[in-house]
Design a protein around this motif. Structure first.
Motif, mmCIF file in Angstrom:
data_model
loop_
_atom_site.group_PDB
_atom_site.id
_atom_site.type_symbol
_atom_site.label_atom_id
_atom_site.label_comp_id
_atom_site.label_asym_id
_atom_site.label_seq_id
_atom_site.Cartn_x
_atom_site.Cartn_y
_atom_site.Cartn_z
ATOM 1 N N ALA A 164 6.464 1.020 5.769
ATOM 2 C CA ALA A 164 5.477 -0.043 5.866
ATOM 3 C C ALA A 164 6.120 -1.409 5.624
ATOM 4 C CB ALA A 164 4.370 0.197 4.840
ATOM 5 N N PRO A 165 5.756 -2.407 6.448
ATOM 6 C CA PRO A 165 4.989 -2.324 7.695
ATOM 7 C C PRO A 165 5.868 -1.778 8.822
ATOM 8 C CG PRO A 165 5.669 -4.588 7.290
ATOM 9 C CD PRO A 165 6.122 -3.790 6.101
ATOM 10 N N ALA A 166 5.311 -0.878 9.615
ATOM 11 C CA ALA A 166 6.098 -0.128 10.586
ATOM 12 C C ALA A 166 6.005 -0.737 11.987
ATOM 13 C CB ALA A 166 5.629 1.324 10.616
ATOM 14 N N LEU A 167 7.046 -0.494 12.782
ATOM 15 C CA LEU A 167 7.127 -1.044 14.140
ATOM 16 C C LEU A 167 7.986 -0.134 14.995
ATOM 17 C CD1 LEU A 167 6.608 -3.510 16.082
ATOM 18 C CD2 LEU A 167 8.752 -4.456 15.220
ATOM 19 N N GLN A 168 7.537 0.120 16.204
ATOM 20 C CA GLN A 168 8.308 0.911 17.165
ATOM 21 C C GLN A 168 8.235 0.213 18.515
ATOM 22 O OE1 GLN A 168 9.856 3.862 16.423
ATOM 23 N NE2 GLN A 168 10.384 4.724 18.405
ATOM 24 N N VAL A 169 9.383 0.084 19.191
ATOM 25 C CA VAL A 169 9.434 -0.570 20.496
ATOM 26 C C VAL A 169 10.219 0.307 21.457
ATOM 27 C CG1 VAL A 169 10.075 -2.631 21.800
ATOM 28 C CG2 VAL A 169 9.413 -2.842 19.389
ATOM 29 N N TYR A 170 9.619 0.582 22.620
ATOM 30 C CA TYR A 170 10.292 1.276 23.704
ATOM 31 C C TYR A 170 10.389 0.331 24.897
ATOM 32 C CZ TYR A 170 9.200 5.646 21.225
ATOM 33 O OH TYR A 170 9.098 6.641 20.291
ATOM 34 N N SER A 171 11.508 0.403 25.631
ATOM 35 C CA SER A 171 11.618 -0.363 26.868
ATOM 36 C C SER A 171 11.976 0.569 28.014
ATOM 37 C CB SER A 171 12.662 -1.476 26.755
ATOM 38 O OG SER A 171 13.976 -0.954 26.742
ATOM 39 N N ALA A 172 11.454 0.235 29.195
ATOM 40 C CA ALA A 172 11.773 0.980 30.411
ATOM 41 C C ALA A 172 11.798 0.005 31.573
ATOM 42 C CB ALA A 172 10.741 2.079 30.675
ATOM 43 N N MET A 173 12.647 0.273 32.557
ATOM 44 C CA MET A 173 12.680 -0.545 33.759
ATOM 45 C C MET A 173 12.226 0.306 34.933
ATOM 46 S SD MET A 173 15.568 -2.311 36.046
ATOM 47 C CE MET A 173 15.666 -0.733 36.837
ATOM 48 N N VAL A 174 11.229 -0.196 35.654
ATOM 49 C CA VAL A 174 10.695 0.498 36.820
ATOM 50 C C VAL A 174 11.274 -0.184 38.054
ATOM 51 C CG1 VAL A 174 8.624 1.267 37.995
ATOM 52 C CG2 VAL A 174 8.607 0.995 35.507
ATOM 53 N N ALA A 175 12.028 0.565 38.845
ATOM 54 C CA ALA A 175 12.826 -0.036 39.920
ATOM 55 C C ALA A 175 11.994 -0.555 41.075
ATOM 56 C CB ALA A 175 13.852 0.976 40.422
ATOM 57 N N SER A 176 10.865 0.095 41.362
ATOM 58 C CA SER A 176 10.073 -0.312 42.529
ATOM 59 C C SER A 176 8.588 -0.202 42.213
ATOM 60 C CB SER A 176 10.420 0.559 43.742
ATOM 61 O OG SER A 176 10.210 1.930 43.451
ATOM 62 N N PRO A 177 7.741 -0.934 42.959
ATOM 63 C CA PRO A 177 6.302 -0.953 42.650
ATOM 64 C C PRO A 177 5.653 0.426 42.709
ATOM 65 C CG PRO A 177 6.876 -2.763 44.100
ATOM 66 C CD PRO A 177 8.092 -1.883 44.023
ATOM 67 N N ARG A 178 4.878 0.753 41.698
ATOM 68 C CA ARG A 178 4.090 1.981 41.637
ATOM 69 C C ARG A 178 3.230 1.923 40.379
ATOM 70 N NH1 ARG A 178 9.291 3.811 40.628
ATOM 71 N NH2 ARG A 178 9.732 4.680 38.565
ATOM 72 N N GLN A 179 2.330 2.854 40.219
ATOM 73 C CA GLN A 179 1.535 2.915 39.002
ATOM 74 C C GLN A 179 2.233 3.798 37.978
ATOM 75 O OE1 GLN A 179 -2.434 5.063 38.256
ATOM 76 N NE2 GLN A 179 -3.063 2.918 38.414
#
Length: 200
Positions: A164-179
């Motif tokens: 505490a206080p806690a925090l988590q961060v994820y990152s991702a790269m999406v190469a082309s348009p999509r949902q």
């Protein structure tokens, strides 16, 4: 912050992160990462121990996202005259602050896609090539574990704090348009706040 439609010319690079824990009544202001360069995307995140106490990010030149009384996140394009974000407290509070830096030639837009408390799955329509997604979990308490959900994408944990206080961060790269469907970050404590930020 402005809006091109094509996205960055190349994939995003994670430059680095600076973390800071701040107690008492004084402000929390981390330093910029030593490898930062003009044009880089900087994301500032704040997790408070006491969510009943207001916390405001007061540095000019930053776009902020939060609630009526808390600036949980901010973003800026780095320039040599930009000052690091400073979070001001109304009363004594422990804050955990992270300042993340990403690099991609040609990016123009950063925006908050969603903020939910507690977490619920979110769908994002990726509109550009090489779109960066940041999935963030914040909780005032200690959590036994964080679990990040970003089905179909390669998401990398950039910040992992369970105390505490806690925090988590994820990152991702999406190469082309999509949902991208069903994005959320879950804390074992059950009191998590989720933010989803994209840049392209």
């Amino acid at each position: 912050m402005g809006g091109g439609l094509l996205g960055p010319a190349s994939a995003w690079t994670f430059v680095g992160v600076v973390n800071l824990i701040s107690g008492g009544t004084g402000p929390a202001q981390p330093k910029f990462h030593g490898a930062i360069q003009p044009g880089d995307l900087v994301i500032g995140l704040m997790s408070p121990l006491y969510e009943t106490e207001a916390v405001s990010m007061t540095t000019a030149g930053w776009e902020t996202w939060g609630t009526r009384s808390h600036d949980y996140a901010c973003a800026a394009r780095y320039t040599p005259d930009l000052l690091p974000p400073k979070w001001e407290k109304v009363r004594a509070n422990s804050l955990y602050v992270s300042l993340l830096v990403f690099r991609a030639p040609g990016w123009s837009t950063v925006r908050l896609e969603a903020q939910n408390a507690p977490a619920i799955p979110v769908n994002v329509d990726v509109q550009a090539n090489n779109q960066l997604l940041l999935s963030i979990g914040i909780t005032p308490g200690t959590t036994r574990s964080w679990v990040g959900h970003m089905p179909g994408e390669v998401a990398t944990a950039r910040v992992q704090r369970a105390n505490a206080p806690a925090l988590q961060v994820y990152s991702a790269m999406v190469a082309s348009p999509r949902q991208v469907s069903g994005i959320y970050v879950d804390a074992a404590s059950g009191s998590e706040r989720n933010l989803l930020i994209s840049a392209f």
